[in-house]
Design a protein around this motif. Sequence first.
Motif, PDB file in Angstrom:
ATOM      1  N   HIS A  34      19.168 132.371  27.904  1.00  9.47           N
ATOM      2  CA  HIS A  34      20.429 131.963  28.511  1.00  9.47           C
ATOM      3  C   HIS A  34      21.256 133.115  29.082  1.00  9.47           C
ATOM      4  N   SER A  35      21.158 134.305  28.478  1.00  3.23           N
ATOM      5  CA  SER A  35      22.019 135.405  28.941  1.00  3.23           C
ATOM      6  C   SER A  35      21.767 135.734  30.406  1.00  3.23           C
ATOM      7  N   ASP A  36      20.497 135.647  30.842  1.00  5.03           N
ATOM      8  CA  ASP A  36      20.197 135.889  32.261  1.00  5.03           C
ATOM      9  C   ASP A  36      20.901 134.857  33.130  1.00  5.03           C
ATOM     10  N   GLY A  54      16.144 139.768  33.176  1.00  7.86           N
ATOM     11  CA  GLY A  54      15.144 139.553  32.133  1.00  7.86           C
ATOM     12  C   GLY A  54      15.311 140.556  31.014  1.00  7.86           C
ATOM     13  N   HIS A  55      15.256 140.077  29.759  1.00  4.88           N
ATOM     14  CA  HIS A  55      15.511 140.989  28.638  1.00  4.88           C
ATOM     15  C   HIS A  55      14.772 140.565  27.376  1.00  4.88           C
ATOM     16  N   GLU A  56      13.723 139.742  27.526  1.00  3.88           N
ATOM     17  CA  GLU A  56      13.002 139.231  26.340  1.00  3.88           C
ATOM     18  C   GLU A  56      11.518 139.459  26.594  1.00  3.88           C
ATOM     19  N   GLY A  64      11.765 139.375  21.016  1.00  7.23           N
ATOM     20  CA  GLY A  64      12.602 140.437  21.552  1.00  7.23           C
ATOM     21  C   GLY A  64      14.072 140.087  21.648  1.00  7.23           C
ATOM     22  N   CYS A  65      14.398 138.820  21.926  1.00  2.59           N
ATOM     23  CA  CYS A  65      15.821 138.447  21.956  1.00  2.59           C
ATOM     24  C   CYS A  65      16.103 137.190  21.139  1.00  2.59           C
ATOM     25  N   GLY A  66      15.619 136.026  21.613  1.00  4.34           N
ATOM     26  CA  GLY A  66      16.053 134.760  21.033  1.00  4.34           C
ATOM     27  C   GLY A  66      15.743 134.614  19.549  1.00  4.34           C
TER      28      GLY A  66
HETATM   29 ZN   LIG Z   1      18.579 136.739  25.283  1.00  5.03          ZN
END
Ligand SMILES: [Zn+2]
Length: 361
Positions: free
Chosen positions: A39-41, A58-60, A162-164
């Motif tokens: 969702h952050s993207d 993109g961050h995951e 990596g993130c969620g």
């Molecule tokens: Zn995230």
Amino acid sequence: MKAAVFRKVGDPLAIEEVEVDAPAPNEVRIRTAACGVCHSDLHIVQGVLPWPPGAVMGHEAAGTVSAVGSAVTYVKPGDRVVACPSPFCGKCHKCLTGNPHLCAGRGGLRRRRNDRPRLSGRGGAMTQFADIGGYAEELLLHENAVVKIPDAMPLDRAALIGCGVTTGMGAVLNTAKVHTGSSVAVFGAGGVGLAAIQAARLAGAGKIIAVDLLENKLAAARRMGATHTVDAGACDPVAEIQRITGGGADYAFEVIGIARVVEQALACVGPGGTAVSVGVVPPTDPIKVQWNDLFQEKKLTGSQMGSNRFRIDIPAYVDFYLQGRLNLDDMVTRRVRLDQINEAFRALTSGEVLRSVVVFE
Ligand SMILES: [Zn+2]
Ligand SMILES: [Zn+2]
């Protein structure tokens, strides 16, 4: 390489050709295998959170190391890694007191203004969203933004950690420290909420109550450990949680990002209970707290990336997965190509997927 680039609020991400520099002494170059659609993207694309244009989003992400800088000793080419949006300097007060997710020195891990940029493309230097830029065929990261994982771990499911997954599980295990036998309510049963539900099960919570508006998400929550589900469209979820728990939950987690739902999370915990705001609430939306809740010694806290110590936590979550105690297989509900990223955002908004993952050949 190809990458999905944020150019303007409201515009779809643009697939562009981007040049990657060689690794500086402390940097690691990675062939991206997969990057989850989080969702952050979408918050950046929608303008909920401000971000400068010219960023690879993109961050995951997870992938395989292809080259390392001269000072890197932690990983070598061929190692599989997960990238984490909480790079740590390892030297500041926060890092040294066991809170690397609140690191005050992460800016020092980026290249300086006058250095060659890590990424360049149309219009010159480009930035990496969350210091990662995962919707790209390659990543160039500081070594303190990666964690090694075993070869047995599939990289598309590793990416989610990596993130969620780290955000949801860490909120339960690190931020709130849910204890055995306690009651837990989770508002929002998307990717992060399901990770929180699974962490509550791992922690031995007695009652795990999932709250959502969509039946497909409540069904997923039941499969992943929820003992009770509440359709917030059909009843007052606060009253229902108080009824199920006999006076209020011990812990509640808001993983949607709506101020009113954060207020519900605080309202549904009993005296002495803890409410944790995990979802990103728009910065202009106030959260109202009643003094009586404070008098009852309720606590309300945020949780940044699951209060992670990612080189400790992520290998543990990988172990849970490989041992069959953490279900990531059912959380990846769609695999897409990089050029399908905007369609993946649409599916995320509609709630029809738990998690889409961009996969690279
Ligand atoms: Zn995230
Ligand atoms: Zn630090």
